[in-house]
Design a protein around this motif. Structure first.
Motif, mmCIF file in Angstrom:
data_model
loop_
_atom_site.group_PDB
_atom_site.id
_atom_site.type_symbol
_atom_site.label_atom_id
_atom_site.label_comp_id
_atom_site.label_asym_id
_atom_site.label_seq_id
_atom_site.Cartn_x
_atom_site.Cartn_y
_atom_site.Cartn_z
ATOM 1 N N ASP A 150 0.784 -1.269 0.090
ATOM 2 C CA ASP A 150 -0.002 0.037 0.009
ATOM 3 C C ASP A 150 0.861 1.152 -0.050
ATOM 4 O O ASP A 150 0.507 2.294 -0.751
ATOM 5 C CB ASP A 150 -0.929 -0.075 1.209
ATOM 6 C CG ASP A 150 -1.871 -1.166 1.005
ATOM 7 O OD1 ASP A 150 -2.154 -1.555 -0.025
ATOM 8 O OD2 ASP A 150 -2.695 -1.435 2.038
ATOM 9 N N LEU A 151 1.834 1.232 0.819
ATOM 10 C CA LEU A 151 2.696 2.229 0.581
ATOM 11 C C LEU A 151 3.551 2.480 -0.525
ATOM 12 O O LEU A 151 3.603 3.861 -0.975
ATOM 13 C CB LEU A 151 3.931 2.252 1.940
ATOM 14 C CG LEU A 151 3.392 2.466 3.220
ATOM 15 C CD1 LEU A 151 4.574 2.112 4.331
ATOM 16 C CD2 LEU A 151 2.983 3.988 3.608
ATOM 17 N N ALA A 152 3.963 1.493 -1.118
ATOM 18 C CA ALA A 152 4.474 1.606 -2.701
ATOM 19 C C ALA A 152 3.458 2.096 -3.683
ATOM 20 O O ALA A 152 3.910 2.996 -4.433
ATOM 21 C CB ALA A 152 5.037 0.257 -2.955
ATOM 22 N N ILE A 153 2.204 1.866 -3.519
ATOM 23 C CA ILE A 153 1.086 2.259 -4.155
ATOM 24 C C ILE A 153 0.883 3.699 -4.184
ATOM 25 O O ILE A 153 1.068 4.485 -5.056
ATOM 26 C CB ILE A 153 -0.294 1.608 -4.177
ATOM 27 C CG1 ILE A 153 0.016 0.019 -4.586
ATOM 28 C CG2 ILE A 153 -1.386 2.374 -4.893
ATOM 29 C CD1 ILE A 153 -1.320 -0.739 -4.289
ATOM 30 N N ILE A 154 0.810 4.382 -3.093
ATOM 31 C CA ILE A 154 0.514 5.431 -2.899
ATOM 32 C C ILE A 154 1.821 6.594 -3.104
ATOM 33 O O ILE A 154 1.558 7.655 -3.587
ATOM 34 C CB ILE A 154 -0.005 5.905 -1.256
ATOM 35 C CG1 ILE A 154 1.044 5.727 -0.426
ATOM 36 C CG2 ILE A 154 -1.351 5.086 -1.094
ATOM 37 C CD1 ILE A 154 0.806 5.959 1.252
ATOM 38 N N ASN A 155 3.137 6.029 -3.019
ATOM 39 C CA ASN A 155 4.173 6.797 -3.435
ATOM 40 C C ASN A 155 4.466 6.617 -4.886
ATOM 41 O O ASN A 155 4.908 7.681 -5.664
ATOM 42 C CB ASN A 155 5.348 6.307 -2.582
ATOM 43 C CG ASN A 155 5.413 6.864 -1.036
ATOM 44 O OD1 ASN A 155 5.793 7.863 -0.688
ATOM 45 N ND2 ASN A 155 4.890 6.124 -0.207
ATOM 46 N N LEU A 156 4.385 5.538 -5.460
ATOM 47 C CA LEU A 156 4.584 5.415 -6.971
ATOM 48 C C LEU A 156 3.846 6.222 -7.813
ATOM 49 O O LEU A 156 4.005 7.004 -8.670
ATOM 50 C CB LEU A 156 4.460 3.991 -7.312
ATOM 51 C CG LEU A 156 5.655 2.972 -6.831
ATOM 52 C CD1 LEU A 156 5.520 1.716 -7.158
ATOM 53 C CD2 LEU A 156 7.048 3.635 -7.520
#
Length: 450
Positions: free
Chosen positions: A20-26
């Protein structure tokens, strides 16, 4: 099959956090390109996401959690995330960013995480249902309408991942708790479900004691009987209400991951910053006084009563019977160097390697050697509750003065009381307090260190 033998549930939450953190940052990097300080945005938005998820318990989902509850979590999480996302622009004066782009980013991220959450939820259920993986053996004590409904849930909702083994009728003339306990042990039962309306208080106490001493999860089907004064955890399995007797903080995957991350960081700092130069010095003085290995290793009981090798700097001479007898005050087996490193607790420093490799934690109940664990289990009620978490280099009992030689039963009983309090009331703040008190005791020396 490996899936049936080992639980991997504790890995799901950390992995979900990372995804989820990867999604919101990418997607933030791809869509929102007009920020004056992109690094600030990513740091704030990541911290906000983690903080909101802790408050809303976004990642606390059980095998019996209903879809409506997940929808509620998603709505709460993204409502707060929306407010922080748009507040960021005004608070940090990022007026170059388009509100349309910001809304587009929010909607895309929301849609992707919504979908991934439900896909993940469906795949795990299908895994339990089809592959029969990550199953938990359960039994039910009592026979009435509610217990029959619960058993129907276990049998019909195979996606929950419960393997129902047996039901024991309290009214049966052959009903015998000791035989039930033997069945639980022999069949590796994980969870016990009881209908307290059919059980006597003495029987309830016996079941609680057995569950605590054998690391079994005990849950109750509620009725109007007042069984405990302590707070109970209330859950629903489909539409069947169930009460849990004990809620262990470190069984929460997020808490377990947080503690493990702290252990890894802390152990690396100690290994590189202290052990890297202190080990050769201690090794030299140990070797000058007596021949033999620098390190002493001993089998001890860890989490879930699993055995592991615990390491120390050797503080005794060779052939000292260290695996058979506990150290006592003024023990003749302890060398002069050994007395010093034991008094300052430096002999325990190699256990940071145990922490790094995952056998131990920085803070937790102290592990005992196998012989003593078997002995104390017969002396102290609920002794096995200590094994619900990883053992520690230091612990609450130690900073409260319960360390050193165990001369009477009351010594180990008091020690276990502190250990159980720690298991049931863990927090990262409590760990910090114990570490600070341990360091202070190591500096001034501890009279009870032997």
């Amino acid at each position: 099959m490996i899936f049936k033998k080992h639980r991997f549930s504790n890995l799901l939450n950390p992995i979900s956090y990372i995804i989820d953190l990867a999604i919101i940052n990418l997607f933030g990097s791809y869509i929102l390109t007009s920020f004056q300080n992109p690094l600030l945005f990513h740091c704030v938005i990541s911290l906000a996401w983690v903080t909101i998820s802790i408050i809303s318990k976004f990642y606390t989902i059980y095998r019996h959690t209903r879809v409506t509850y997940i929808l509620k979590l998603l709505m709460t999480q993204f409502s707060l995330f929306f407010l922080i996302l748009f507040s960021f622009v005004g608070f940090f004066k990022q007026f170059d960013i388009s509100r349309i782009l910001l809304l587009k980013y929010f909607l895309i991220v929301t849609l992707i995480i919504f979908c991934s959450k439900f896909i993940n939820y469906a795949l795990i259920k299908k895994f339990r249902q089809v592959v029969k993986g990550n199953l938990r053996n359960v039994i039910v004590i009592g026979k009435n309408k509610k217990t029959d409904q619960l058993i129907s849930v276990f049998k019909e909702r195979t996606d929950y991942g419960y393997h129902f083994l047996n039901q024991f009728d309290v009214k049966d003339p052959q009903f015998d708790l000791n035989k039930i306990f033997e069945f639980i042990t022999y069949n590796n039962v994980s969870e016990i479900y009881c209908s307290v309306s059919e059980l006597k208080n003495q029987q309830i106490s016996s079941i609680i004691s057995f569950a605590d001493n054998n690391l079994k999860l005990l849950k109750f089907i509620p009725d109007n009987k007042n069984i405990f004064s302590k707070k109970l955890k209330f859950e629903y399995y489909d539409y069947i209400p169930v009460l849990s007797l004990r809620d262990i903080s470190l069984h929460n995957p997020f808490n377990a991951a947080l503690k493990r991350a702290f252990d890894i960081i802390f152990s690396i700092v100690v290994i590189l910053g202290i052990l890297s130069w202190l080990t050769p010095i201690i090794a030299l003085v140990i070797r000058l006084e007596s021949k033999g290995p620098i390190f002493f290793r001993q089998l001890r009981n860890g989490i879930d009563n699993k055995e592991f090798y615990c390491y120390k700097f050797r503080s005794m001479g060779l052939d000292n019977g260290g695996d058979k007898f506990q150290t006592v005050k003024n023990d003749m087996r302890v060398t002069r160097v050994g007395k010093f490193i034991r008094r300052t607790s430096m002999d325990e420093l190699p256990q940071f390697y145990n922490v790094f490799f995952g056998n131990m934690s920085v803070v937790g109940p102290r592990p005992h050697m196998l012989k003593l664990s078997l002995e104390y289990d017969t002396i102290v009620d609920k002794y096995m509750l200590r094994q619900l978490v990883k053992p520690g280099i230091t612990g609450l009992a130690q900073v409260k003065g319960c360390r050193g030689e165990i001369e009477t039963d009351s010594d180990i009983i008091n020690r276990v009381k502190f250990d159980i309090f720690y298991v049931e009331n863990w927090s990262l703040i409590l760990d910090f307090k114990i570490i600070v008190q341990t360091v202070l005791k190591a500096i001034v020396g501890d009279e009870k260190a032997i």
